[in-house]
Enzyme design. Structure first.
Site, PDB file in Angstrom:
ATOM      1  N   HIS A   1       0.904  -1.216   0.099  1.00  0.00           N
ATOM      2  CA  HIS A   1       0.049   0.105  -0.082  1.00  0.00           C
ATOM      3  C   HIS A   1       0.850   1.290  -0.046  1.00  0.00           C
ATOM      4  O   HIS A   1       2.007   1.163   0.392  1.00  0.00           O
ATOM      5  CB  HIS A   1      -0.852   0.022   1.299  1.00  0.00           C
ATOM      6  CG  HIS A   1      -0.283  -0.197   2.572  1.00  0.00           C
ATOM      7  ND1 HIS A   1       0.736   1.210   3.030  1.00  0.00           N
ATOM      8  CD2 HIS A   1       0.181  -1.071   3.249  1.00  0.00           C
ATOM      9  CE1 HIS A   1       1.292   0.776   4.105  1.00  0.00           C
ATOM     10  NE2 HIS A   1       1.073  -0.458   4.254  1.00  0.00           N
TER      11      HIS A   1
ATOM     12  N   GLU B   1      -2.459  -7.051   6.968  1.00  0.00           N
ATOM     13  CA  GLU B   1      -1.015  -7.087   7.472  1.00  0.00           C
ATOM     14  C   GLU B   1      -1.119  -8.107   8.720  1.00  0.00           C
ATOM     15  O   GLU B   1      -2.114  -8.530   9.298  1.00  0.00           O
ATOM     16  CB  GLU B   1      -0.841  -5.797   8.166  1.00  0.00           C
ATOM     17  CG  GLU B   1       0.565  -5.589   8.931  1.00  0.00           C
ATOM     18  CD  GLU B   1       1.761  -6.076   7.860  1.00  0.00           C
ATOM     19  OE1 GLU B   1       1.790  -7.270   7.589  1.00  0.00           O
ATOM     20  OE2 GLU B   1       2.512  -5.174   7.608  1.00  0.00           O
TER      21      GLU B   1
END
Length: 198
Positions: free
Chosen positions: A8, A82
């Protein structure tokens, strides 16, 4: 299939060096928004069949310009999230988290206090990748997260972990792989660095 696995764009937690792993996570910074636009320019010429993202806000924001450029919907897969930092969430002291994740190489049952175990993380991430491959696209993008990408790519490609420890994984870096969950994955490029195999 060809899989473009993307970290990201920059967030406020990245700037503050905080472990931001819980849902929904922090927004992209202005720099992160520009990185997302640049990513769209870099990948819009690829023949992409689909765009997948984790359920953290920053992954979805990173994918938005690319999705708009290609006219594709974004598919949210929580498994791409994550590695969960648990008790270390929002800490600026990364050492215990990194040590716990590295321990998974020899002890995958080890659990980050309040967070993921190695087995639990790999199970959910592999299930997300299997879903992506199972959708039948010749190529796809998955926007995910730095630690998660390092751990999964190292396991999926069977390369020496030191290979990954020595390489930066900056915001919007693209890791290019080819293969599938059953036949295995071959690492083609780490960002702009082509990977050669003997």
């Amino acid at each position: 299939m060809r899989l473009f696995l993307v970290r990201h764009g920059e967030t406020h937690a990245n700037v503050a060096r905080q472990l931001d792993t819980a849902v929904p996570g922090l927004h992209l910074t202005e720099a992160g928004e520009q990185q997302a636009k640049d990513l769209a320019e870099r990948l819009s010429s690829e023949d992409l069949g689909a765009i997948y993202v984790s359920d953290l806000l920053r992954a979805q924001q990173t994918a938005e310009p690319l999705a708009a450029a290609l006219g594709l919907d974004v598919v949210v897969l929580p498994g791409l999230r994550e590695i969960q930092a648990g008790d270390y969430e929002m800490s600026t002291e990364w050492g215990p988290f990194v040590d716990a994740v590295k321990r998974w190489r020899d002890d995958p049952e080890h659990t980050i206090p309040g967070g993921d175990s190695g087995i639990g993380f790999m199970s959910r991430y592999e299930a997300a990748i299997r879903r992506i491959a199972g959708d039948g696209h010749e190529s796809a993008v998955a926007v995910s997260h730095g630690a998660a990408m390092r751990v999964w790519v190292a396991a999926a490609t069977n390369l020496d972990p030191g290979f990954f420890d020595a390489r930066r994984l900056d915001n919007t870096l693209v890791v290019t792989l080819e293969g599938d969950p059953d036949a295995g994955w071959r690492l083609l490029a780490w960002g702009d660095e082509p990977i050669t195999h003997d």
